[in-house]
Design a protein around this motif. Structure first.
Motif, PDB file in Angstrom:
ATOM      1  N   ARG A  21       9.469  -0.073  12.537  1.00  0.00           N
ATOM      2  CA  ARG A  21       9.280  -1.122  11.518  1.00  0.00           C
ATOM      3  C   ARG A  21       9.761  -2.489  11.984  1.00  0.00           C
ATOM      4  NH1 ARG A  21       5.944   1.934   8.459  1.00  0.00           N
ATOM      5  NH2 ARG A  21       6.792   4.021   8.434  1.00  0.00           N
ATOM      6  N   SER A  29      -0.766   6.103   7.819  1.00  0.00           N
ATOM      7  CA  SER A  29      -1.471   6.076   9.118  1.00  0.00           C
ATOM      8  C   SER A  29      -0.962   4.942  10.005  1.00  0.00           C
ATOM      9  CB  SER A  29      -2.987   5.975   8.916  1.00  0.00           C
ATOM     10  OG  SER A  29      -3.341   4.730   8.373  1.00  0.00           O
ATOM     11  N   GLY A  30      -0.470   3.853   9.391  1.00  0.00           N
ATOM     12  CA  GLY A  30       0.057   2.745  10.186  1.00  0.00           C
ATOM     13  C   GLY A  30       1.237   3.181  11.043  1.00  0.00           C
ATOM     14  N   TYR A  67       0.055   4.243  14.486  1.00  0.00           N
ATOM     15  CA  TYR A  67      -0.249   3.137  15.415  1.00  0.00           C
ATOM     16  C   TYR A  67       1.043   2.466  15.868  1.00  0.00           C
ATOM     17  CZ  TYR A  67      -5.069   3.879  14.099  1.00  0.00           C
ATOM     18  OH  TYR A  67      -6.299   4.465  13.902  1.00  0.00           O
ATOM     19  N   ARG A  68       1.988   2.374  14.956  1.00  0.00           N
ATOM     20  CA  ARG A  68       3.277   1.774  15.302  1.00  0.00           C
ATOM     21  C   ARG A  68       4.030   2.626  16.332  1.00  0.00           C
ATOM     22  NH1 ARG A  68       5.466  -2.112  11.919  1.00  0.00           N
ATOM     23  NH2 ARG A  68       4.029  -2.823  10.313  1.00  0.00           N
ATOM     24  N   ARG A  88      -5.994   1.046   7.153  1.00  0.00           N
ATOM     25  CA  ARG A  88      -6.976  -0.044   7.185  1.00  0.00           C
ATOM     26  C   ARG A  88      -8.413   0.477   7.145  1.00  0.00           C
ATOM     27  NH1 ARG A  88      -2.495  -1.431   7.490  1.00  0.00           N
ATOM     28  NH2 ARG A  88      -1.583  -3.402   8.173  1.00  0.00           N
ATOM     29  N   ASP A  89      -8.610   1.695   7.666  1.00  0.00           N
ATOM     30  CA  ASP A  89      -9.979   2.219   7.792  1.00  0.00           C
ATOM     31  C   ASP A  89     -10.099   3.613   7.178  1.00  0.00           C
ATOM     32  OD1 ASP A  89      -8.351   3.555   9.595  1.00  0.00           O
ATOM     33  OD2 ASP A  89      -9.918   3.772  11.103  1.00  0.00           O
ATOM     34  N   ILE A  90      -9.238   3.914   6.226  1.00  0.00           N
ATOM     35  CA  ILE A  90      -9.228   5.283   5.680  1.00  0.00           C
ATOM     36  C   ILE A  90     -10.498   5.534   4.850  1.00  0.00           C
ATOM     37  CG2 ILE A  90      -7.884   7.024   4.419  1.00  0.00           C
ATOM     38  CD1 ILE A  90      -6.527   5.802   6.979  1.00  0.00           C
ATOM     39  N   ARG A 104     -11.553  -6.778  14.657  1.00  0.00           N
ATOM     40  CA  ARG A 104     -11.722  -5.928  15.834  1.00  0.00           C
ATOM     41  C   ARG A 104     -13.060  -5.192  15.749  1.00  0.00           C
ATOM     42  NH1 ARG A 104      -7.205  -2.327  13.484  1.00  0.00           N
ATOM     43  NH2 ARG A 104      -8.430  -1.013  12.134  1.00  0.00           N
ATOM     44  N   VAL A 143       1.308  -4.262  17.431  1.00  0.00           N
ATOM     45  CA  VAL A 143       0.562  -3.081  16.959  1.00  0.00           C
ATOM     46  C   VAL A 143      -0.939  -3.338  16.747  1.00  0.00           C
ATOM     47  CG1 VAL A 143       1.211  -3.421  14.520  1.00  0.00           C
ATOM     48  CG2 VAL A 143       0.621  -1.155  15.313  1.00  0.00           C
ATOM     49  N   ASP A 185      -6.853  -7.315  12.573  1.00  0.00           N
ATOM     50  CA  ASP A 185      -7.295  -6.046  11.979  1.00  0.00           C
ATOM     51  C   ASP A 185      -8.686  -6.164  11.368  1.00  0.00           C
ATOM     52  OD1 ASP A 185      -4.833  -5.056  12.704  1.00  0.00           O
ATOM     53  OD2 ASP A 185      -3.959  -5.124  10.697  1.00  0.00           O
ATOM     54  N   ARG A 202      -1.932 -10.422  12.065  1.00  0.00           N
ATOM     55  CA  ARG A 202      -2.386  -9.027  11.963  1.00  0.00           C
ATOM     56  C   ARG A 202      -3.609  -8.904  11.061  1.00  0.00           C
ATOM     57  NH1 ARG A 202       1.030  -4.627  10.308  1.00  0.00           N
ATOM     58  NH2 ARG A 202       2.580  -5.989   9.376  1.00  0.00           N
ATOM     59  N   LYS A 206       0.831  -1.218   0.000  1.00  0.00           N
ATOM     60  CA  LYS A 206       0.000   0.000   0.000  1.00  0.00           C
ATOM     61  C   LYS A 206       0.859   1.258   0.000  1.00  0.00           C
ATOM     62  CE  LYS A 206      -2.072  -0.946   3.894  1.00  0.00           C
ATOM     63  NZ  LYS A 206      -1.485  -2.256   4.204  1.00  0.00           N
ATOM     64  N   SER A 239      -3.844  -1.109  18.417  1.00  0.00           N
ATOM     65  CA  SER A 239      -4.723  -0.337  17.534  1.00  0.00           C
ATOM     66  C   SER A 239      -6.196  -0.697  17.690  1.00  0.00           C
ATOM     67  CB  SER A 239      -4.281  -0.473  16.076  1.00  0.00           C
ATOM     68  OG  SER A 239      -4.390  -1.796  15.648  1.00  0.00           O
TER      69      SER A 239
HETATM   70  O1   DC Z   1       0.176  -0.311   7.605  1.00  0.00           O
HETATM   71  P1   DC Z   1       0.986  -0.917   8.761  1.00  0.00           P
HETATM   72  O2   DC Z   1       1.274  -2.377   8.563  1.00  0.00           O
HETATM   73  O3   DC Z   1       2.207  -0.142   9.069  1.00  0.00           O
HETATM   74  O4   DC Z   1       0.015  -0.804  10.020  1.00  0.00           O
HETATM   75  C1   DC Z   1       0.381  -1.303  11.280  1.00  0.00           C
HETATM   76  C2   DC Z   1      -0.839  -1.679  12.080  1.00  0.00           C
HETATM   77  O5   DC Z   1      -1.553  -0.504  12.460  1.00  0.00           O
HETATM   78  C3   DC Z   1      -1.865  -2.574  11.398  1.00  0.00           C
HETATM   79  O6   DC Z   1      -1.599  -3.937  11.597  1.00  0.00           O
HETATM   80  C4   DC Z   1      -3.161  -2.168  12.035  1.00  0.00           C
HETATM   81  C5   DC Z   1      -2.940  -0.751  12.477  1.00  0.00           C
HETATM   82  N1   DC Z   1      -3.616   0.228  11.627  1.00  0.00           N
HETATM   83  C6   DC Z   1      -4.936   0.482  11.867  1.00  0.00           C
HETATM   84  O7   DC Z   1      -5.526  -0.140  12.743  1.00  0.00           O
HETATM   85  N2   DC Z   1      -5.586   1.438  11.161  1.00  0.00           N
HETATM   86  C7   DC Z   1      -4.958   2.120  10.197  1.00  0.00           C
HETATM   87  N3   DC Z   1      -5.620   3.057   9.512  1.00  0.00           N
HETATM   88  C8   DC Z   1      -3.604   1.865   9.913  1.00  0.00           C
HETATM   89  C9   DC Z   1      -2.952   0.884  10.627  1.00  0.00           C
END
Ligand code: DC
Length: 231
Positions: free
Chosen positions: A95, A34-35, A38-39, A134-136, A191, A103, A188, A184, A16, A107
């Motif tokens: 990372r 956005s990840g 959360y990280r 994930r939720d954009i 939840r 994470v 993800d 994950r 992505k 999250s």
């Molecule tokens: O995109 P990423 O793998 O770096 O994201 C890390 C974690 O953050 C992913 O496993 C779930 C969470 N996340 C989320 O819950 N909502 C988002 N918009 C982005 C990431």
């Protein structure tokens, strides 16, 4: 030309950020990962000992949220912004597999999501943004003009992630990376708060057999189509 909001969601490690970054550069838009937010909160919790032996109390995380300040500074070499946690550049630290393995649990905390979604909406309020997560498209910007849902074969995703981590000097095995990725994906998408689901109006991009150029062509064409319709 009128600026739009572009949401790129999908499973872990399906590229992505690569697509989002390239598209943002081509359009002259800003890119938001956005990840990384959360990280960063997860890294903070590990460092503070809030996460111990893989366990933590939600209340301990919530109590610290006001002490967590996230900022983003453009790094021309990366053609994207680096994430700063309380003034420290944490791009590399967030990372690691250690952060990745916690994470998803951090999250799912509602207060964590509220804090980060507010930051994300603020960063995208003037449009001209490509944001991945994930939720954009479902929650952060449900009115985004373009929503892309990215998927790819699990083994291909695993190998890409392994290559990326090893290139950065992290010692990882294929098995542990695959296990983390599947875990994950499950967490993800299951939840309660804003799970990963494909928005009904999202366009699916399966990039298993696509090169970076082909993916960029695909998303860029979708933008051009939209602009034609809107102009
Ligand atoms: O995109 P990423 O793998 O770096 O994201 C890390 C974690 O953050 C992913 O496993 C779930 C969470 N996340 C989320 O819950 N909502 C988002 N918009 C982005 C990431």
């Amino acid at each position: 030309m009128k600026k739009i909001t572009i949401a790129i969601d999908g499973y872990s490690s399906c590229g992505k950020s690569t697509i989002a970054k390239a598209l943002a550069a081509k359009l002259g838009y800003s890119y938001v990962d956005s990840g990384a937010m959360y990280r960063s909160i997860t890294l903070f919790c590990i460092r503070r000992g809030i996460i111990k032996d893989g366990r933590f109390d939600h209340s301990d995380v919530i109590r610290e949220l006001d002490n967590i300040n996230l900022t983003f500074v453009y790094n021309p070499a990366a053609k994207a912004s680096d994430t700063y946690l309380n003034g420290e550049n944490v791009e590399r630290e967030i990372r690691t597999l250690d952060v990745s393995s916690h994470v998803s649990h951090i999250s799912l905390i509602r207060e964590v999501r509220q804090k980060l979604v507010a930051i994300q909406r603020e960063m995208g309020k003037n449009k001209g943004v490509v944001m991945d997560g994930r939720d954009i498209g479902t929650n952060v910007f449900p009115d985004a003009e373009l929503k892309i849902f990215v998927t790819a074969d699990t083994d291909v995703r695993t190998q890409r992630r392994v290559d990326e981590l090893r290139a950065k000097g992290h010692k990882v095995s294929v098995e542990e990376v695959k296990k983390n990725l599947l875990h994950r994906d499950y967490e993800d998408s299951h939840r309660k708060e804003n799970p990963l689901v494909q928005a009904p109006d999202a366009i699916v991009l399966d990039n298993t057999d696509l090169t970076r150029e082909e993916q960029l062509d695909f998303v860029f064409s979708r933008v051009m189509e939209l602009k034609l319709e809107q102009d």
